[in-house]
Design a protein around this motif. Sequence first.
Motif, PDB file in Angstrom:
ATOM      1  N   ASP A   1      -3.063  -0.287   7.836  1.00  8.94           N
ATOM      2  CA  ASP A   1      -3.925  -1.026   8.764  1.00  8.94           C
ATOM      3  C   ASP A   1      -3.896  -0.417  10.166  1.00  8.94           C
ATOM      4  O   ASP A   1      -4.841  -0.569  10.926  1.00  8.94           O
ATOM      5  N   GLY A   2      -2.827   0.266  10.492  1.00  7.93           N
ATOM      6  CA  GLY A   2      -2.701   0.870  11.809  1.00  7.93           C
ATOM      7  C   GLY A   2      -3.208   2.301  11.889  1.00  7.93           C
ATOM      8  O   GLY A   2      -3.148   2.922  12.946  1.00  7.93           O
ATOM      9  N   LEU A   3      -3.712   2.834  10.771  1.00  7.42           N
ATOM     10  CA  LEU A   3      -4.193   4.215  10.779  1.00  7.42           C
ATOM     11  C   LEU A   3      -5.526   4.339  11.494  1.00  7.42           C
ATOM     12  O   LEU A   3      -6.405   3.508  11.330  1.00  7.42           O
ATOM     13  N   THR A   4      -5.652   5.411  12.231  1.00  5.00           N
ATOM     14  CA  THR A   4      -6.936   5.716  12.864  1.00  5.00           C
ATOM     15  C   THR A   4      -7.715   6.673  11.969  1.00  5.00           C
ATOM     16  O   THR A   4      -7.142   7.339  11.100  1.00  5.00           O
ATOM     17  N   GLY A   5      -8.988   6.744  12.209  1.00  8.12           N
ATOM     18  CA  GLY A   5      -9.817   7.689  11.478  1.00  8.12           C
ATOM     19  C   GLY A   5      -9.338   9.112  11.681  1.00  8.12           C
ATOM     20  O   GLY A   5      -9.394   9.942  10.769  1.00  8.12           O
ATOM     21  N   LYS A   6      -8.840   9.391  12.872  1.00  5.15           N
ATOM     22  CA  LYS A   6      -8.359  10.733  13.198  1.00  5.15           C
ATOM     23  C   LYS A   6      -7.179  11.128  12.309  1.00  5.15           C
ATOM     24  O   LYS A   6      -7.105  12.256  11.821  1.00  5.15           O
TER      25      LYS A   6
ATOM     26  N   ASP B   1      -8.827   5.605   0.056  1.00  6.86           N
ATOM     27  CA  ASP B   1      -8.778   4.881  -1.224  1.00  6.86           C
ATOM     28  C   ASP B   1      -7.405   5.006  -1.875  1.00  6.86           C
ATOM     29  O   ASP B   1      -6.852   4.020  -2.375  1.00  6.86           O
ATOM     30  N   GLU B   2      -6.855   6.207  -1.864  1.00  3.94           N
ATOM     31  CA  GLU B   2      -5.540   6.429  -2.481  1.00  3.94           C
ATOM     32  C   GLU B   2      -4.440   5.709  -1.712  1.00  3.94           C
ATOM     33  O   GLU B   2      -3.511   5.159  -2.323  1.00  3.94           O
ATOM     34  N   LEU B   3      -4.539   5.692  -0.386  1.00  2.00           N
ATOM     35  CA  LEU B   3      -3.547   4.968   0.421  1.00  2.00           C
ATOM     36  C   LEU B   3      -3.630   3.464   0.165  1.00  2.00           C
ATOM     37  O   LEU B   3      -2.594   2.796   0.048  1.00  2.00           O
ATOM     38  N   ILE B   4      -4.833   2.943   0.070  1.00  2.00           N
ATOM     39  CA  ILE B   4      -5.011   1.508  -0.213  1.00  2.00           C
ATOM     40  C   ILE B   4      -4.411   1.172  -1.571  1.00  2.00           C
ATOM     41  O   ILE B   4      -3.706   0.165  -1.716  1.00  2.00           O
ATOM     42  N   GLU B   5      -4.660   2.009  -2.552  1.00  2.00           N
ATOM     43  CA  GLU B   5      -4.114   1.770  -3.894  1.00  2.00           C
ATOM     44  C   GLU B   5      -2.589   1.816  -3.876  1.00  2.00           C
ATOM     45  O   GLU B   5      -1.926   0.966  -4.474  1.00  2.00           O
ATOM     46  N   MET B   6      -2.030   2.802  -3.178  1.00  2.00           N
ATOM     47  CA  MET B   6      -0.564   2.902  -3.083  1.00  2.00           C
ATOM     48  C   MET B   6       0.025   1.670  -2.411  1.00  2.00           C
ATOM     49  O   MET B   6       1.033   1.137  -2.867  1.00  2.00           O
ATOM     50  N   GLU B   7      -0.590   1.248  -1.318  1.00  2.00           N
ATOM     51  CA  GLU B   7      -0.078   0.079  -0.598  1.00  2.00           C
ATOM     52  C   GLU B   7      -0.188  -1.161  -1.472  1.00  2.00           C
ATOM     53  O   GLU B   7       0.735  -1.978  -1.523  1.00  2.00           O
ATOM     54  N   HIS B   8      -1.297  -1.305  -2.174  1.00  2.00           N
ATOM     55  CA  HIS B   8      -1.487  -2.451  -3.060  1.00  2.00           C
ATOM     56  C   HIS B   8      -0.426  -2.467  -4.165  1.00  2.00           C
ATOM     57  O   HIS B   8       0.150  -3.507  -4.468  1.00  2.00           O
ATOM     58  N   ASN B   9      -0.163  -1.306  -4.751  1.00  2.00           N
ATOM     59  CA  ASN B   9       0.840  -1.211  -5.813  1.00  2.00           C
ATOM     60  C   ASN B   9       2.247  -1.467  -5.291  1.00  2.00           C
ATOM     61  O   ASN B   9       3.091  -1.985  -6.015  1.00  2.00           O
ATOM     62  N   ALA B  10       2.493  -1.121  -4.035  1.00  2.00           N
ATOM     63  CA  ALA B  10       3.822  -1.350  -3.443  1.00  2.00           C
ATOM     64  C   ALA B  10       4.084  -2.828  -3.219  1.00  2.00           C
ATOM     65  O   ALA B  10       5.225  -3.272  -3.260  1.00  2.00           O
ATOM     66  N   ILE B  11       3.019  -3.590  -2.996  1.00  2.00           N
ATOM     67  CA  ILE B  11       3.155  -5.025  -2.734  1.00  2.00           C
ATOM     68  C   ILE B  11       3.450  -5.779  -4.022  1.00  2.00           C
ATOM     69  O   ILE B  11       4.191  -6.748  -4.034  1.00  2.00           O
ATOM     70  N   GLU B  12       2.902  -5.298  -5.118  1.00  2.00           N
ATOM     71  CA  GLU B  12       3.066  -5.982  -6.402  1.00  2.00           C
ATOM     72  C   GLU B  12       4.470  -5.856  -6.946  1.00  2.00           C
ATOM     73  O   GLU B  12       5.237  -5.069  -6.683  1.00  2.00           O
TER      74      GLU B  12
END
Length: 74
Positions: free
Chosen positions: A40-45, A63-74
Amino acid sequence: MNVIQQYLDQNNVTRYKVSKLSGLGQTTLKAAVDSKNGIDGLTGKVIKSIAIALDKTPGTVLDELIEMEHNAIE
């Protein structure tokens, strides 16, 4: 470990290499990795810089970062 660092490790790329290939300052990348906000704190840069180093599109990296973060929460 931060999801961003895990992502870099998984893709066999160092923060130094991202910095050198993209021109992004190492301190900026370190701040992103050390952030408690995850992706959530990542910038486009930062996303664009990681994408350059991995020869991927910024959308793919996100997309890959979102998937990794989602999998880490589960």
